[in-house]
Design a protein around this motif. Sequence first.
Motif, mmCIF file in Angstrom:
data_model
loop_
_atom_site.group_PDB
_atom_site.id
_atom_site.type_symbol
_atom_site.label_atom_id
_atom_site.label_comp_id
_atom_site.label_asym_id
_atom_site.label_seq_id
_atom_site.Cartn_x
_atom_site.Cartn_y
_atom_site.Cartn_z
ATOM 1 N N VAL A 132 23.768 44.726 36.001
ATOM 2 C CA VAL A 132 24.609 43.890 35.130
ATOM 3 C C VAL A 132 24.632 42.444 35.647
ATOM 4 N N GLY A 133 24.853 42.284 36.962
ATOM 5 C CA GLY A 133 24.898 40.946 37.550
ATOM 6 C C GLY A 133 23.568 40.228 37.460
ATOM 7 N N LEU A 185 22.229 38.990 41.576
ATOM 8 C CA LEU A 185 22.423 40.144 42.463
ATOM 9 C C LEU A 185 23.439 39.820 43.553
ATOM 10 N N ILE A 186 23.375 38.579 44.055
ATOM 11 C CA ILE A 186 24.356 38.144 45.069
ATOM 12 C C ILE A 186 25.757 38.121 44.462
ATOM 13 N N PHE A 187 25.872 37.578 43.234
ATOM 14 C CA PHE A 187 27.174 37.553 42.559
ATOM 15 C C PHE A 187 27.699 38.975 42.346
ATOM 16 N N SER A 188 26.785 39.892 42.039
ATOM 17 C CA SER A 188 27.171 41.283 41.815
ATOM 18 C C SER A 188 27.741 41.909 43.090
ATOM 19 N N VAL A 189 27.109 41.626 44.219
ATOM 20 C CA VAL A 189 27.605 42.159 45.497
ATOM 21 C C VAL A 189 28.986 41.594 45.806
ATOM 22 N N ILE A 190 29.180 40.295 45.540
ATOM 23 C CA ILE A 190 30.502 39.678 45.730
ATOM 24 C C ILE A 190 31.530 40.377 44.843
ATOM 25 N N TYR A 193 29.869 27.916 35.849
ATOM 26 C CA TYR A 193 29.702 28.852 34.732
ATOM 27 C C TYR A 193 28.623 29.892 35.028
ATOM 28 N N LEU A 194 27.607 29.490 35.783
ATOM 29 C CA LEU A 194 26.568 30.445 36.172
ATOM 30 C C LEU A 194 27.148 31.577 37.005
ATOM 31 N N MET A 195 28.127 31.260 37.846
ATOM 32 C CA MET A 195 28.757 32.307 38.667
ATOM 33 C C MET A 195 29.864 33.027 37.901
ATOM 34 N N LEU A 196 30.600 32.280 37.063
ATOM 35 C CA LEU A 196 31.768 32.837 36.387
ATOM 36 C C LEU A 196 31.426 34.013 35.472
ATOM 37 N N PRO A 222 28.655 36.088 35.074
ATOM 38 C CA PRO A 222 28.235 37.346 35.707
ATOM 39 C C PRO A 222 29.362 38.042 36.473
ATOM 40 N N LEU A 223 30.218 37.260 37.144
ATOM 41 C CA LEU A 223 31.352 37.870 37.844
ATOM 42 C C LEU A 223 32.279 38.583 36.868
ATOM 43 N N LEU A 224 32.594 37.916 35.757
ATOM 44 C CA LEU A 224 33.471 38.532 34.761
ATOM 45 C C LEU A 224 32.847 39.809 34.204
ATOM 46 N N LEU A 225 31.556 39.752 33.909
ATOM 47 C CA LEU A 225 30.872 40.927 33.361
ATOM 48 C C LEU A 225 30.825 42.073 34.379
ATOM 49 N N CYS A 226 30.511 41.746 35.637
ATOM 50 C CA CYS A 226 30.472 42.783 36.685
ATOM 51 C C CYS A 226 31.853 43.380 36.909
ATOM 52 N N ASN A 227 32.869 42.541 36.978
ATOM 53 C CA ASN A 227 34.233 43.031 37.196
ATOM 54 C C ASN A 227 34.685 43.914 36.032
ATOM 55 N N MET A 228 34.385 43.460 34.814
ATOM 56 C CA MET A 228 34.747 44.239 33.627
ATOM 57 C C MET A 228 34.013 45.582 33.633
ATOM 58 N N TYR A 229 32.745 45.544 33.930
ATOM 59 C CA TYR A 229 31.944 46.769 33.933
ATOM 60 C C TYR A 229 32.493 47.778 34.942
ATOM 61 N N GLN A 230 32.771 47.329 36.161
ATOM 62 C CA GLN A 230 33.267 48.245 37.194
ATOM 63 C C GLN A 230 34.609 48.855 36.811
ATOM 64 N N LEU A 231 35.474 48.010 36.276
ATOM 65 C CA LEU A 231 36.816 48.458 35.909
ATOM 66 C C LEU A 231 36.772 49.525 34.822
ATOM 67 N N LEU A 232 35.895 49.324 33.824
ATOM 68 C CA LEU A 232 35.860 50.236 32.681
ATOM 69 C C LEU A 232 35.000 51.473 32.919
#
Length: 198
Positions: free
Chosen positions: A16-17, A57-62, A175-178, A180-190
């Motif tokens: 996802v990230g 991928l780095i953003f995803s790990v964060i 925005y480049l970091m924001l 993917p972070l939102l998408l990764c966080n949303m994905y994990q939560l749901l």
Amino acid sequence: MNSRNWVRLFMSTLAVGGISAGIIGFIVKWSEYKELFSSFEFMDIVLAFIWFVGVGLIFSVISQMGFFAYLTIHRFGLGIFRSVKLWNAVQIVLVVFVLFDLIYFRYKLFADEGDSIFSYIVVALIIAIVGIVVALLKKQQTNKQAFVPAMFFMIVVTIIELIPAVQANDDSWLYLMLFPLLLCNMYQLLILPKLTNS
């Protein structure tokens, strides 16, 4: 959650990230890469995409570190306050405080004379809207007690994870970091309930 599901969560969140950053990277940095598309420099486009995926991928790990840190903090919070209502109230106060800080301190530190505060509100507004929408989805998915913790995670933890991009004071990187972070966080939560129940 067993180790197989944990690996599945880790790998799928990486995907996802990576993919989201690969796409969003070209959008937010279009001025730098539009010539590659106009002249159709295929290899350069592929290399740039791979680079954005690597950053994603780095953003995803964060994001994943933030998610598991929050799961731990949430348990501590419930243990310390010994009341779901009190812990939720504390989280709501922290959400408001962190959103205010994101706007106020960015404006104070980085705004030039005559700059409007509106552009500094936009990022906080995006995070708040996405956070509330995802929290509502989480509430529908599980129960009404999940709303505040989900909102706290999506807003407060995302902002904490975003600090390196905020400090860089570069809108395209922010925005480049924001996103993917939102998408990764949303994905994990749901996705978590599906993994824990499987």
